[in-house]
Write an enzyme that holds these catalytic residues in place. Structure first.
Site, PDB file in Angstrom:
ATOM      1  N   LYS A  65       0.773  -1.422   0.232  1.00  0.00           N
ATOM      2  CA  LYS A  65       0.102   0.243  -0.049  1.00  0.00           C
ATOM      3  C   LYS A  65       0.753   1.274  -0.008  1.00  0.00           C
ATOM      4  O   LYS A  65       0.622   2.257   0.551  1.00  0.00           O
ATOM      5  CB  LYS A  65      -0.868   0.205   1.082  1.00  0.00           C
ATOM      6  CG  LYS A  65      -1.946  -1.084   1.289  1.00  0.00           C
ATOM      7  CD  LYS A  65      -2.653  -1.406  -0.104  1.00  0.00           C
ATOM      8  CE  LYS A  65      -3.608  -0.531  -0.439  1.00  0.00           C
ATOM      9  NZ  LYS A  65      -3.928  -0.524  -2.013  1.00  0.00           N
ATOM     10  N   CYS A  66       1.954   1.290  -0.618  1.00  0.00           N
ATOM     11  CA  CYS A  66       3.043   2.267  -0.420  1.00  0.00           C
ATOM     12  C   CYS A  66       3.014   2.865  -2.034  1.00  0.00           C
ATOM     13  O   CYS A  66       4.158   3.632  -2.444  1.00  0.00           O
ATOM     14  CB  CYS A  66       4.264   1.912   0.184  1.00  0.00           C
ATOM     15  SG  CYS A  66       4.340   1.911   1.745  1.00  0.00           S
ATOM     16  N   TRP A  70       1.681   1.791  -8.813  1.00  0.00           N
ATOM     17  CA  TRP A  70       1.879   3.048  -9.546  1.00  0.00           C
ATOM     18  C   TRP A  70       3.132   3.106 -10.256  1.00  0.00           C
ATOM     19  O   TRP A  70       3.384   3.581 -11.249  1.00  0.00           O
ATOM     20  CB  TRP A  70       1.688   4.099  -8.315  1.00  0.00           C
ATOM     21  CG  TRP A  70       1.505   5.674  -8.937  1.00  0.00           C
ATOM     22  CD1 TRP A  70       1.509   6.144 -10.382  1.00  0.00           C
ATOM     23  CD2 TRP A  70       1.778   6.905  -8.008  1.00  0.00           C
ATOM     24  NE1 TRP A  70       1.222   7.461 -10.266  1.00  0.00           N
ATOM     25  CE2 TRP A  70       1.627   7.910  -8.793  1.00  0.00           C
ATOM     26  CE3 TRP A  70       2.065   7.079  -6.748  1.00  0.00           C
ATOM     27  CZ2 TRP A  70       1.481   9.240  -8.349  1.00  0.00           C
ATOM     28  CZ3 TRP A  70       2.326   8.281  -6.240  1.00  0.00           C
ATOM     29  CH2 TRP A  70       1.873   9.473  -7.253  1.00  0.00           C
ATOM     30  N   HIS A 118       7.459  -6.931  -1.914  1.00  0.00           N
ATOM     31  CA  HIS A 118       7.362  -6.238  -0.683  1.00  0.00           C
ATOM     32  C   HIS A 118       8.375  -7.089   0.347  1.00  0.00           C
ATOM     33  O   HIS A 118       8.236  -6.989   1.535  1.00  0.00           O
ATOM     34  CB  HIS A 118       5.844  -6.831  -0.141  1.00  0.00           C
ATOM     35  CG  HIS A 118       4.995  -6.268  -0.908  1.00  0.00           C
ATOM     36  ND1 HIS A 118       5.055  -4.913  -1.598  1.00  0.00           N
ATOM     37  CD2 HIS A 118       3.648  -6.648  -1.481  1.00  0.00           C
ATOM     38  CE1 HIS A 118       3.884  -4.623  -2.299  1.00  0.00           C
ATOM     39  NE2 HIS A 118       3.228  -5.590  -2.409  1.00  0.00           N
ATOM     40  N   THR A 238      -1.088   9.990 -13.524  1.00  0.00           N
ATOM     41  CA  THR A 238      -1.632  10.671 -12.252  1.00  0.00           C
ATOM     42  C   THR A 238      -2.644   9.674 -11.543  1.00  0.00           C
ATOM     43  O   THR A 238      -3.169   8.546 -12.449  1.00  0.00           O
ATOM     44  CB  THR A 238      -2.517  11.927 -12.711  1.00  0.00           C
ATOM     45  OG1 THR A 238      -3.643  11.564 -13.480  1.00  0.00           O
ATOM     46  CG2 THR A 238      -1.576  13.083 -13.311  1.00  0.00           C
TER      47      THR A 238
END
Length: 303
Positions: A65-66, A70, A118, A238
């Site tokens: 979740k970091c 993206w 992770h 974005t």
């Protein structure tokens, strides 16, 4: 999108397994760290030792979740800009997730291969370290990370939910969540931030100035792209743009992967006591370390 079908297939499979999994049975521990049984197996971890890295592999490391999805998107777009070839992801991109035959199949993939993970630095397959593979590590402030992780558990229909935010917070602080403690992950990576093949990037910096972030990523991996290409990638990367396409790229879980992406969302859930508890933990473990400084905790975590 053909290149995501494997991703969607794998996620659908994991969600199917999640339906029958109670929260108390969600984790198994391997070398002291809890992992979700729906996505990892100890056989895969054992097989991972045989993984053969290449010096032109690209490793994207983060705590859950970091911003790993993206960053994966940005790097795929950079590869496309340079090679005009759409980056194909024939396996689920998280190195430690999947079946134990995965690493054999990966030998056939063309370079550059993107591996997201992770894992702690010292849990990476030895060949990644031997080949001095370039590793981009993305960090996010721990309060927003915790809130995002909680929403992921409690919003995605088939994933086991926590009784409350308070319950999740307790487990998060104890490191009893998938991939273990944020703080252990941070302390472990902190030791290696100065390695020449490791680059640190902050989620909040990317949010603030995406173009600059993409430029730094391109330079680190040696992609020669024009200013115009960087602008184009920036417009497509974005949070809003990613969210709008998330169903198509990531399947049912897409909208939950790109939920809000806000900085400071923690203020909606943290109690005074929880704030204090996390501030103290940060102070004790990370204040004054190179990573602690880079995380800009005072700016992002102190109301």
């Amino acid at each position: 999108m053909a290149d995501k079908s494997k991703f969607i297939e794998y996620i659908d499979d994991a969600l199917e397994k999640s339906k029958e999994t109670a929260l108390s049975r969600l984790f198994f521990t391997y070398q002291g760290i809890p992992y979700p049984v729906t996505m990892c197996t100890s056989e895969t971890f054992q097989a991972m030792d045989t993984f053969e890295a290449r010096s032109d592999d690209i490793v994207l490391a983060s705590y859950p979740k970091c911003g790993s999805n993206w960053i994966l998107h940005i790097v795929s777009e950079l590869i496309f800009a340079v090679s005009k070839k759409k980056y194909e992801c024939p396996e689920f991109p998280v190195l430690e997730c999947g079946d134990s035959e995965k690493y054999q199949r990966m030998k056939q993939f063309p370079s550059p291969r993107i591996l997201t993970t992770h894992l702690h630095y010292d849990k990476l397959p030895g060949s990644i370290l031997e080949h001095k593979v370039k590793i981009l590590v993305i960090f996010r402030n721990p309060k927003d990370t915790a809130v995002s992780f909680f929403h992921f558990h409690n919003d995605v229909p088939d994933i086991p939910s926590y009784a409350s935010w308070d319950e999740f917070f307790r487990q998060f602080m104890k490191g009893q969540v998938s991939w273990g403690s944020y703080f252990d992950f941070a302390i472990n990576w902190n030791k290696h931030l100065d390695n020449e093949n490791v680059k640190f990037i902050l989620y909040e910096d990317l949010k603030e100035n995406l173009t600059t972030g993409i430029k730094q990523i391109a330079e680190f991996f040696g992609f020669s792209v024009t200013g115009e290409q960087i602008q184009t990638i920036s417009a497509q990367s974005t949070f809003q743009a990613m969210r709008e396409k998330s169903q198509e790229t990531h399947g049912a879980v897409g909208p939950f992967l790109f939920r809000k992406g806000e900085v400071g969302d923690w203020k909606n859930l943290f109690s005074e006591t929880q704030n204090q508890e996390m501030d103290e933990k940060f102070q004790e473990l990370l204040t004054g370390t190179p990573l602690g400084v880079k995380l800009k905790y005072e700016s992002y975590c102190q109301a």
